[in-house]
Design a protein around this motif. Structure first.
Motif, PDB file in Angstrom:
ATOM      1  N   GLU A 101       0.843  -1.191   0.000  1.00 57.97           N
ATOM      2  CA  GLU A 101       0.000   0.000   0.000  1.00 57.97           C
ATOM      3  C   GLU A 101       0.884   1.248   0.000  1.00 57.97           C
ATOM      4  O   GLU A 101       1.841   1.330   0.779  1.00 57.97           O
ATOM      5  CB  GLU A 101      -0.909   0.032   1.232  1.00 57.97           C
ATOM      6  N   LEU A 139      -8.382   6.469  -5.398  1.00 58.50           N
ATOM      7  CA  LEU A 139      -7.883   5.212  -4.835  1.00 58.50           C
ATOM      8  C   LEU A 139      -7.796   4.191  -5.956  1.00 58.50           C
ATOM      9  O   LEU A 139      -8.778   3.943  -6.660  1.00 58.50           O
ATOM     10  CB  LEU A 139      -8.814   4.695  -3.735  1.00 58.50           C
ATOM     11  N   TRP A 179     -10.895   2.516   1.413  1.00 58.36           N
ATOM     12  CA  TRP A 179      -9.721   1.708   1.782  1.00 58.36           C
ATOM     13  C   TRP A 179     -10.116   0.622   2.776  1.00 58.36           C
ATOM     14  O   TRP A 179      -9.647  -0.523   2.691  1.00 58.36           O
ATOM     15  CB  TRP A 179      -8.654   2.628   2.355  1.00 58.36           C
ATOM     16  N   TYR A 181      -4.736   7.199   6.910  1.00 62.99           N
ATOM     17  CA  TYR A 181      -4.276   6.330   5.844  1.00 62.99           C
ATOM     18  C   TYR A 181      -2.882   6.736   5.412  1.00 62.99           C
ATOM     19  O   TYR A 181      -2.198   6.032   4.719  1.00 62.99           O
ATOM     20  CB  TYR A 181      -5.240   6.352   4.641  1.00 62.99           C
TER      21      TYR A 181
END
Length: 299
Positions: free
Chosen positions: A130, A222, A281, A299
């Motif tokens: 990620e 995203l 997410w 995040y």
């Protein structure tokens, strides 16, 4: 090597009388390689950091089993004209890692040239990687090029987030920057599965054009690259999570060849867009790892 758009090639020809591009403190580099033993923790095998990047170590507080976090620090206070920053992160077989930053990336006002933030991510078999940096805040007259390349194994997953805040840090009008271009190219088994770009030039912006960001002021994206996942079910779950969020508008699309999902979120406030991105997410984490995002909502 990333491709520089023609407009930014021309910017690059502009001379910097103080500190030239790639000069001391302007040529940031961070490289990391991570690996994991079966059923064990992910370890940092190799890292290299060059100012303005700094890494204090790894964090193991993530709820996902075996996942380690790298939090990059940038003590110089922001990105200036002529800066060239490069990140290169490799997650080997079965490694699980999250790369984030300690705060937003502040792109300062510029008189000439431009700033280039480049990133390359690689994920091996059954790896999960990620890249979730803080928002990018673009100040008045700034020119910022962001390029990101992803290369992943068919059994791997890579998640990338990006939030653009175009109103800077002063009392300027929103969209006072000169040029912002963000591009992602992702390949799986040497096949291009995603190529997406956000290119904004406020001088040419028409708020009535739905192909731009319309009347909204913050853009969130995203990318979920996961060829082995159930892409349709994941897209439906993300859409269902985002639809009731009244302060943002979002779209969810399946990528070509069943390679994953892309999510675009528009809102008036960065906090609203970040909240929606966190929700997307969280759904992604549930689908890929069987556990949600960290409870601190960072995040």
């Amino acid at each position: 090597m990333s491709v520089v758009p023609d407009a930014f090639e021309r910017y690059g020809e502009e001379r910097l009388p103080q500190a030239p591009a790639f000069g001391p403190g302007k040529d940031g580099v961070f490289e990391a390689t991570l690996a994991r033993e079966p059923g064990g923790e992910t370890r940092l095998l190799r890292d290299y950091a060059k100012v303005p990047y700094h890494l204090s170590g790894t964090l193991d507080s993530d709820p996902a089993p075996g996942l380690t976090t790298l939090c990059l620090q940038e003590p110089t206070g922001g990105v200036a004209q002529g800066d060239r920053h490069s990140l290169d992160v490799t997650a080997k077989d079965r490694a699980r890692a999250r790369v984030t930053t300690q705060s937003a990336t502040k792109v300062h006002s510029m008189h000439s040239n431009y700033a280039h933030l480049d990133c390359a991510l690689r994920a091996g078999p059954e790896a999960h990687l990620e890249y979730l940096p803080g928002p990018t805040i673009v100040n008045e007259d700034a020119r910022c090029l962001q390029t990101l390349s992803v290369d992943l194994d068919p059994t791997a997953s890579v998640v990338v987030a990006d939030v653009l805040v175009p109103d800077g840090l002063t009392g300027q009008e929103p969209f006072g920057f000169d040029h912002y271009h963000s591009r992602l190219d992702a390949r799986c088994d040497d096949r291009l599965v995603c190529s997406d770009a956000v290119d904004l030039r406020p001088a040419k912006r028409d708020p009535r054009d739905p192909a731009t960001v319309g009347e909204f002021g913050v853009v969130g994206t995203l990318y979920v690259l996961a060829p082995a996942a159930s892409v349709g079910a994941m897209a439906d779950s993300i859409h269902g999570r985002l639809e009731p969020m009244a302060d943002t508008q979002a779209g969810v699309s399946a990528l070509a060849y069943g390679a994953g999902v892309s999510v675009r979120i528009l809102g008036d406030r960065s906090a609203d867009v970040v909240d929606a991105l966190w929700a997307a997410w969280d759904e992604t984490r549930q689908a890929l790892l069987g556990v949600g995002a960290p409870a601190d909502r960072r995040y």
